[in-house]
Design an enzyme around this catalytic site. Structure first.
Site, PDB file in Angstrom:
ATOM      1  N   ASP A 124      -9.953   3.039   2.611  1.00 54.39           N
ATOM      2  CA  ASP A 124     -10.019   2.391   3.936  1.00 54.39           C
ATOM      3  C   ASP A 124     -10.612   3.314   4.996  1.00 54.39           C
ATOM      4  OD1 ASP A 124      -8.905  -0.075   3.187  1.00 54.39           O
ATOM      5  OD2 ASP A 124      -6.859   0.647   3.500  1.00 54.39           O
ATOM      6  N   LYS A 172       0.797  -1.240   0.000  1.00 60.26           N
ATOM      7  CA  LYS A 172       0.000   0.000   0.000  1.00 60.26           C
ATOM      8  C   LYS A 172       0.828   1.288   0.000  1.00 60.26           C
ATOM      9  CE  LYS A 172      -4.091  -1.787   2.382  1.00 60.26           C
ATOM     10  NZ  LYS A 172      -5.067  -1.550   3.448  1.00 60.26           N
ATOM     11  N   GLY A 186      -0.300   0.907   9.811  1.00 61.46           N
ATOM     12  CA  GLY A 186      -0.970   1.317   8.578  1.00 61.46           C
ATOM     13  C   GLY A 186      -2.480   1.392   8.735  1.00 61.46           C
TER      14      GLY A 186
END
Ligand code: ATR
Length: 282
Positions: free
Chosen positions: A105, A69, A133
């Site tokens: 997200d 990511k 994260g």
């Protein structure tokens, strides 16, 4: 149906257990869209070539998951502002050869939480466990949605401090070492969020914080969805708290990606039902 199939998928390692193909293919079929979604195992050194493959093969877009990511940001043409603020991309959209990175997200989390909690986030005091994260996505989106304060409690203080400093541009925030958080009395907060992997299958008896902090005025949220109810959420329910598990975040991050690729509203309930059925069978 249009004859040209549009390809989407997820790049990650490992991706064998990903439920994203089931979730997205269910949604494409329900809306009769000629799209398909696959899981692509991309090893660490192969990410750049895999991203070039999106252009070469004319994929409509992909999701990006662990461990890619952050690195993927180096290979994209444009990065959306919130993805930049979070410092990670989980969704790529291919606009005629221009690759744009988004992060769904954080927004997925906030959508799921507000849908299930049905309480305005404005003015809420939040404690986040973890500073990795997953915490970053959730924390940045929450910080921008009007909460009053975010305390980041993490095993290592340095990461808690670093994330809290970053959040300070939007909201009052401070970092604390988990061992210095008073775990002997009810937590002075409205919302407690676990973003660590503590309690995830197979270590289902583990809990990231003492149950002594739980109380009936608290909303307790866990990003984990396997198991659906972690030990933290079970104990929280026993203490009379409201609980929110990670399934909604998973569904909504997917729904937001789906909407970016197709331009259509995602069939969220159907997607949730498909994933829930799969989880309950496995
Ligand atoms: P993710 O992307 O899932 O957030 P990560 O970036 O590796 O993964 O972050 C994992 C987070 O969970 C970190 O905040 C980590 O704490 P440290 O920064 O101190 O490593 C936290 N974490 C993982 N295992 C933990 C444990 N057993 N107890 C407490 N915190 C834990």
């Amino acid at each position: 149906m249009d004859s040209k199939t549009l390809f989407t998928g997820v790049f990650g390692f490992p991706v064998g257990h990903s439920m994203s193909p089931l979730m997205h293919n269910t949604a494409f079929a329900a809306l009769e869209l000629n799209y398909t979604y696959g899981a692509f195992e991309v090893e660490k050194g192969a990410l750049k070539k895999a991203v070039e493959g999106i252009r070469a093969l004319g994929f409509r877009g992909v999701n990006v998951t662990i461990p890619h990511k952050v690195e993927v940001m180096d290979y994209l043409d444009e990065i959306d502002e919130e993805a930049r603020q979070i410092g990670a991309v989980n969704t790529i959209v291919n606009e005629n050869g221009t690759l744009i990175g988004y992060n769904t997200d954080g927004q997925g989390y906030v959508r799921s939480l507000t849908e299930e909690w049905n309480t305005p986030l404005k003015g809420k005091k939040v404690v986040i466990l973890g500073a990795g994260g997953a915490a970053r996505g959730v924390a940045v989106s929450l910080a921008k949605s009007g909460v009053a304060e975010i305390i980041v409690a993490n095993r290592s203080f340095d990461k808690a401090h670093e994330l809290a400093t970053h959040l300070s541009q939007w909201v009052g925030s401070r970092g604390v070492a988990l061992e210095h958080l008073d775990q002997t009395k009810p937590l002075d907060a409205d919302l407690l969020i676990n973003t660590t992997s503590v309690g995830m299958s197979p270590h289902v008896a583990h809990i990231p914080i003492s149950p002594a902090v739980l109380h009936d005025q608290l909303m307790v949220s866990d990003l984990i969805y396997n198991p659906l109810y972690t030990e933290l959420l079970t104990q929280a329910q026993q203490a009379g708290a409201r609980v929110h598990n990670g399934l909604g975040m998973f569904i909504h991050q997917g729904a937001l990606a789906f909407e970016r690729w197709t331009g259509q509203a995602a069939p969220v309930s159907l997607m949730k039902e498909a994933v829930l059925q799969f989880l309950q069978k496995s």
